[in-house]
Design a protein around this motif. Structure first.
Motif, short mmCIF file in Angstrom:
data_model
loop_
_atom_site.label_atom_id
_atom_site.label_comp_id
_atom_site.label_asym_id
_atom_site.label_seq_id
_atom_site.Cartn_x
_atom_site.Cartn_y
_atom_site.Cartn_z
N VAL A 44 0.85 -1.19 0.00
CA VAL A 44 0.00 0.00 0.00
C VAL A 44 0.89 1.24 0.00
N CYS A 45 0.46 2.28 -0.70
CA CYS A 45 1.18 3.56 -0.67
C CYS A 45 0.73 4.30 0.58
N CYS A 46 1.58 4.32 1.58
CA CYS A 46 1.18 4.83 2.90
C CYS A 46 1.49 6.30 3.11
N ALA A 47 2.34 6.89 2.27
CA ALA A 47 2.66 8.31 2.42
C ALA A 47 3.14 8.89 1.10
N VAL A 48 2.68 10.10 0.81
CA VAL A 48 3.16 10.88 -0.33
C VAL A 48 3.67 12.19 0.26
N LEU A 49 4.96 12.43 0.14
CA LEU A 49 5.55 13.63 0.72
C LEU A 49 5.19 14.86 -0.11
N GLU A 50 5.29 16.04 0.51
CA GLU A 50 5.03 17.28 -0.21
C GLU A 50 5.94 17.37 -1.42
N ARG A 51 5.36 17.75 -2.54
CA ARG A 51 6.08 17.71 -3.81
C ARG A 51 7.21 18.74 -3.85
N ASP A 52 8.36 18.30 -4.41
CA ASP A 52 9.44 19.22 -4.74
C ASP A 52 9.20 19.70 -6.18
N ALA A 82 1.85 7.72 8.32
CA ALA A 82 0.73 8.62 8.01
C ALA A 82 1.05 10.10 8.24
N PRO A 83 1.80 10.48 9.30
CA PRO A 83 2.08 11.91 9.51
C PRO A 83 2.93 12.54 8.40
N LEU A 84 3.59 11.72 7.59
CA LEU A 84 4.42 12.24 6.51
C LEU A 84 3.59 12.56 5.26
N ASP A 85 2.36 12.13 5.22
CA ASP A 85 1.53 12.28 4.03
C ASP A 85 1.07 13.73 3.87
N HIS A 86 1.22 14.28 2.66
CA HIS A 86 0.82 15.66 2.36
C HIS A 86 -0.42 15.60 1.47
N ALA A 87 -1.57 15.89 2.05
CA ALA A 87 -2.85 15.67 1.38
C ALA A 87 -2.98 16.41 0.05
N PRO A 88 -2.60 17.69 -0.07
CA PRO A 88 -2.73 18.37 -1.36
C PRO A 88 -1.89 17.73 -2.46
N THR A 89 -0.66 17.32 -2.11
CA THR A 89 0.18 16.64 -3.10
C THR A 89 -0.42 15.31 -3.49
N ARG A 90 -0.90 14.56 -2.50
CA ARG A 90 -1.50 13.25 -2.81
C ARG A 90 -2.66 13.40 -3.78
N LEU A 91 -3.51 14.40 -3.59
CA LEU A 91 -4.64 14.58 -4.50
C LEU A 91 -4.15 14.90 -5.91
N ASP A 92 -3.18 15.82 -6.02
CA ASP A 92 -2.67 16.16 -7.35
C ASP A 92 -2.07 14.95 -8.05
N VAL A 93 -1.26 14.17 -7.34
CA VAL A 93 -0.61 13.05 -8.01
C VAL A 93 -1.60 11.91 -8.28
N GLU A 94 -2.62 11.77 -7.44
CA GLU A 94 -3.65 10.77 -7.74
C GLU A 94 -4.45 11.16 -8.98
N ILE A 95 -4.68 12.46 -9.18
CA ILE A 95 -5.31 12.93 -10.42
C ILE A 95 -4.42 12.57 -11.61
N GLU A 96 -3.13 12.84 -11.49
CA GLU A 96 -2.20 12.52 -12.58
C GLU A 96 -2.20 11.03 -12.87
N ARG A 97 -2.19 10.21 -11.83
CA ARG A 97 -2.14 8.76 -12.04
C ARG A 97 -3.44 8.25 -12.67
N ALA A 98 -4.57 8.84 -12.27
CA ALA A 98 -5.85 8.43 -12.87
C ALA A 98 -5.85 8.72 -14.36
N VAL A 99 -5.37 9.91 -14.74
CA VAL A 99 -5.27 10.24 -16.17
C VAL A 99 -4.32 9.27 -16.87
#
Length: 294
Positions: free
Chosen positions: A89-97, A205-222
């Motif tokens: 499972v992808c448990c954390a997506v860090l804030e995007r550089d 979980a505390p390392l996960d950056h919600a705005p970045t996760r949403l953006d990259v999940e949109i990219e992955r869905a496309v």
């Protein structure tokens, strides 16, 4: 709790993993870093599409998680394929550089004739910008690519700007604008994959950056709807819901593009399907040119 974190052995992969380990240490979590060699690290003399695409960097680490040899692995998220094995499972997506590509060159920009890159996307975008360029294959870790540039094998090379920043490297050159050189999906993002165990996932979980996760999940869905993987030149980039996605001909002479504000993953998938319909001919041509069955 002490966690075993797996990584590739490249300087960049180790830097990314040490960043994650440092963030965990700040929270009192001990870690052990375990280096694992992947097929993508050993087969450097052939293009990525010939050995299975970006997923070759991930497969060995996934298998180590499933076998219980490590608890988690750190990846450049753009390397993680859409199809994921059960038990991870992808448990954390860090804030995007920085998501941008960086064009590194020792001489003047107007003297650049030969550019090194193994990416079909980067090649197509460079040729769209300047059709007279020669884009030659370039594999290997960041140090190897820079050495080949300095030896004069190329006039310029293309690297991810985020990777240079993580390695504290300063090179002559400039970042390429993301509106004309649309990045690959998830470029500039670090992700942590762990075994499918709530107790382990909770630690990250505390390392996960919600705005970045949403953006990259949109990219992955496309990306998943467009298909084509690293075989078809495609750039997909979302920032704060503002999506730019394109598919190009291998020689950069033609392209199809969508720009839209996206609020849900369903909307992203519809955009991906729309782009796939628009770019159907380009996708077929790319597969045929590379001798690959769609």
């Amino acid at each position: 709790m002490s966690l075993r974190i797996g990584t590739r052995g490249s300087a960049l992969a180790l830097a990314q993993t040490k960043k994650v380990a440092g963030l965990l240490a700040d929270r009192g979590i001990e870690t052990e870093i375990i280096t694992i060699t992947t097929e993508g690290d050993t087969a450097t003399g052939v293009p990525l599409h010939a050995i299975g695409g970006q997923g070759v960097f991930v497969r060995a680490l996934d298998e180590a998680i499933i076998r219980g040899e490590i608890d988690a692995a750190v990846h450049s998220m753009k390397d993680i394929p859409a199809a994921r094995p059960a038990g991870t499972v992808c448990c954390a997506v860090l804030e995007r550089d920085s998501p941008a590509d960086f064009l590194a060159h020792e001489g003047p920009l107007d003297a650049v004739r030969i550019v090194g890159s193994s990416s079909t996307r980067r090649r197509a975008q460079l040729l769209r910008e300047e059709p007279a360029l020669e884009v030659k294959q370039l594999r290997g870790n960041v140090d190897t690519r820079i050495r080949k540039l300095r030896e004069g094998q190329y006039d310029a090379i293309v690297l991810a700007e985020a990777g240079l920043q993580r390695l504290n490297l300063t090179l002559p050159g400039e970042p390429l604008p993301t509106d004309r050189f649309v990045p690959s999906p998830n470029q500039g993002t670090i992700a942590v994959v762990c075994r499918d165990d709530p107790a382990v996932a909770e630690v990250f979980a505390p390392l996960d950056h919600a705005p970045t996760r949403l953006d990259v999940e949109i990219e992955r869905a496309v990306m998943e709807e467009v298909g084509g993987g690293c075989f078809t030149p495609q750039g997909i980039y979302c920032r704060n819901g503002n999506l730019t996605a394109e598919v190009l001909a291998l020689d950069g002479s033609r392209w199809e593009r969508i720009e839209r504000h996206i609020t849900t993953i369903d909307e992203a998938r519809e955009c991906g399907r729309e782009l796939r319909r628009q770019a159907a001919d380009l996708i077929r041509e790319a597969y045929a040119a590379l001798g690959i069955k769609p």
